[in-house]
Write an enzyme that holds these catalytic residues in place. Structure first.
Site, PDB file in Angstrom:
ATOM      1  N   LYS A   1       0.814  -1.216   0.000  1.00 28.01           N
ATOM      2  CA  LYS A   1       0.000   0.000   0.000  1.00 28.01           C
ATOM      3  C   LYS A   1       0.849   1.270   0.000  1.00 28.01           C
ATOM      4  O   LYS A   1       2.022   1.257   0.322  1.00 28.01           O
ATOM      5  CB  LYS A   1      -0.975  -0.032   1.189  1.00 28.01           C
ATOM      6  CG  LYS A   1      -2.128  -0.996   0.889  1.00 28.01           C
ATOM      7  CD  LYS A   1      -3.232  -0.955   1.884  1.00 28.01           C
ATOM      8  CE  LYS A   1      -4.341  -1.919   1.425  1.00 28.01           C
ATOM      9  NZ  LYS A   1      -5.339  -2.145   2.466  1.00 28.01           N
TER      10      LYS A   1
ATOM     11  N   ARG B   1      -3.074  -9.842   5.242  1.00 30.06           N
ATOM     12  CA  ARG B   1      -3.462 -10.028   3.835  1.00 30.06           C
ATOM     13  C   ARG B   1      -2.284  -9.589   2.981  1.00 30.06           C
ATOM     14  O   ARG B   1      -1.923  -8.408   2.983  1.00 30.06           O
ATOM     15  CB  ARG B   1      -4.704  -9.188   3.547  1.00 30.06           C
ATOM     16  CG  ARG B   1      -5.257  -9.316   2.149  1.00 30.06           C
ATOM     17  CD  ARG B   1      -6.504  -8.460   1.996  1.00 30.06           C
ATOM     18  NE  ARG B   1      -7.030  -8.494   0.650  1.00 30.06           N
ATOM     19  CZ  ARG B   1      -6.573  -7.732  -0.351  1.00 30.06           C
ATOM     20  NH1 ARG B   1      -5.591  -6.892  -0.143  1.00 30.06           N
ATOM     21  NH2 ARG B   1      -7.093  -7.825  -1.551  1.00 30.06           N
TER      22      ARG B   1
HETATM   23  C1  7PJ Z   1      -7.834  -4.777   1.780  1.00 33.08           C
HETATM   24  C2  7PJ Z   1      -8.832  -5.623   1.349  1.00 33.08           C
HETATM   25  C3  7PJ Z   1      -7.543  -4.702   3.180  1.00 33.08           C
HETATM   26  C4  7PJ Z   1      -9.285  -6.324   3.502  1.00 33.08           C
HETATM   27  C5  7PJ Z   1      -7.994  -4.610  -0.353  1.00 33.08           C
HETATM   28  C6  7PJ Z   1      -5.164  -3.372  -1.894  1.00 33.08           C
HETATM   29  C7  7PJ Z   1      -6.537  -2.867  -2.000  1.00 33.08           C
HETATM   30  N1  7PJ Z   1      -9.568  -6.400   2.186  1.00 33.08           N
HETATM   31  N2  7PJ Z   1      -8.932  -5.508   0.000  1.00 33.08           N
HETATM   32  N3  7PJ Z   1      -8.305  -5.497   3.991  1.00 33.08           N
HETATM   33  N4  7PJ Z   1      -7.293  -4.152   0.701  1.00 33.08           N
HETATM   34  N5  7PJ Z   1      -9.982  -7.068   4.362  1.00 33.08           N
HETATM   35  O1  7PJ Z   1      -4.898  -4.556  -1.776  1.00 33.08           O
HETATM   36  O2  7PJ Z   1      -4.257  -2.481  -1.977  1.00 33.08           O
HETATM   37  O3  7PJ Z   1      -6.691  -3.970   3.679  1.00 33.08           O
HETATM   38  S1  7PJ Z   1      -7.787  -4.134  -2.014  1.00 33.08           S
END
Ligand code: 7PJ
Length: 307
Positions: free
Chosen positions: A241, A276
């Site tokens: 990010k 994640r």
């Molecule tokens: C997240 C997500 C996060 C959860 C994305 C990216 C954007 N789901 N989906 N938490 N980020 N739960 O991966 O940069 O931080 S998409």
């Protein structure tokens, strides 16, 4: 008092499902997946720009291969996403989003890995659960009542993520009086509503980068002992990010895995149950090594050569 920061024994985390799942053990209230410390949710984007070799079939094959590779290196769960929710991203129609994730879910059913689907659309969630997904990851935090109903009816857990605004505009002017208090209160309120509607278990996620400035993101990371002290497992998603660019000057997202690892190891130490991550293998390795320092695990293994 935060148990995780005391080291050994690491806290056990769990999710309950109303149906059998890979790695799940039969329990009185469904099927339970349990793990100690911090596990990895591997990111699998199935948007047209995520696989460069073009072609529908080639894209499917590449996505399935990537999911298997993440499973094989020890990811607990694969998070399949058919719509970009990056800042500024435009929404795609539900039918199109479902067409992207459904074949991947069908191909991975029965392959021994938990499957979550990253969507904020109830229609996509319903179709994904019917196609074999086990958990819904909702960046909109179940604000759509239909989303709660669908997860409740399916008996599928949900990841409740906090977002201020919507992806297209969320980074324009994020504002909070008390970011930690507001995010925490939102997550607990949504968790209560979900459990009351029959959702068997939930994950909570502060939603780094979703309607947040660098200061907001850092405040939430530093507040993890407070967020993880409650009864719900907490997921942290910092992978690649923009905050890593702000902190370390890394303009290209693909170059941000070292910063992602640093933030995720910190989150794990503060009690996060899941991170994640795009680089699933690197994360599993780093988390295992860090956990071993806490667990005194060497006593269970024969002496090996240092190499
Ligand atoms: C997240 C997500 C996060 C959860 C994305 C990216 C954007 N789901 N989906 N938490 N980020 N739960 O991966 O940069 O931080 S998409």
């Amino acid at each position: 008092m935060n148990r995780a920061s005391e080291g050994w024994p690491r806290r056990a985390h769990q999710l309950t499902f109303a149906f059998p799942v890979p790695g799940g053990a039969r329990a009185a209230d469904g099927w339970r997946v349990q793990w100690p410390g911090c596990a990895v949710m591997g990111v699998l984007n199935v948007t047209p720009d995520s696989f460069s070799d073009g072609g529908r079939h080639a894209t499917l094959e590449a996505a399935v291969a990537q999911a298997r590779a993440m499973r094989d290196v020890g990811a607990l769960m694969i998070d399949v996403g058919g719509e970009s929710t990056r800042p500024g991203a435009e929404p795609v129609p539900a039918e199109q989003e479902l067409d992207r994730v459904r074949p991947v879910l069908q191909a991975l059913a029965g392959e021994g890995v938990l499957l979550s689907v990253d969507t904020l659309k109830a229609e996509v969630a319903a179709g994904a659960l019917a196609a074999g997904a086990h958990l819904i990851n909702d960046v909109n935090g179940l604000r759509d009542p239909a989303m709660i109903r669908i997860c409740g009816e399916a008996g599928a857990p949900a990841c409740i993520m906090h977002m201020q605004g919507e992806p297209r505009t969320m980074q324009q002017a994020p504002h909070y009086e008390d970011v930690v208090g507001e995010v925490h209160a939102f997550l607990l309120e949504q968790a209560r509503a979900a459990l009351a509607a029959g959702v068997p278990s939930v994950l909570l996620d502060p939603g780094l980068g979703f309607g947040k400035t660098l200061a907001h993101n850092l405040a939430l990371l530093r507040a993890l002992p407070e967020l993880t002290a409650g009864p719900f497992p907490v997921l942290v998603g910092a992978s690649r990010k923009r905050l890593i660019d702000y902190l370390a000057g890394v303009p290209r997202a693909a170059d941000r895995d070292p910063g992602s690892l640093a933030l995720h190891l910190y989150a794990a130490r503060q009690g996060a149950a899941l991170v994640r991550a795009h680089a699933a293998g690197a994360h599993v390795q780093a988390l295992r090594v860090e956990a071993a320092l806490d667990d005194r695990a060497e006593s269970a293994r024969p002496l090996e050569s240092p190499a």
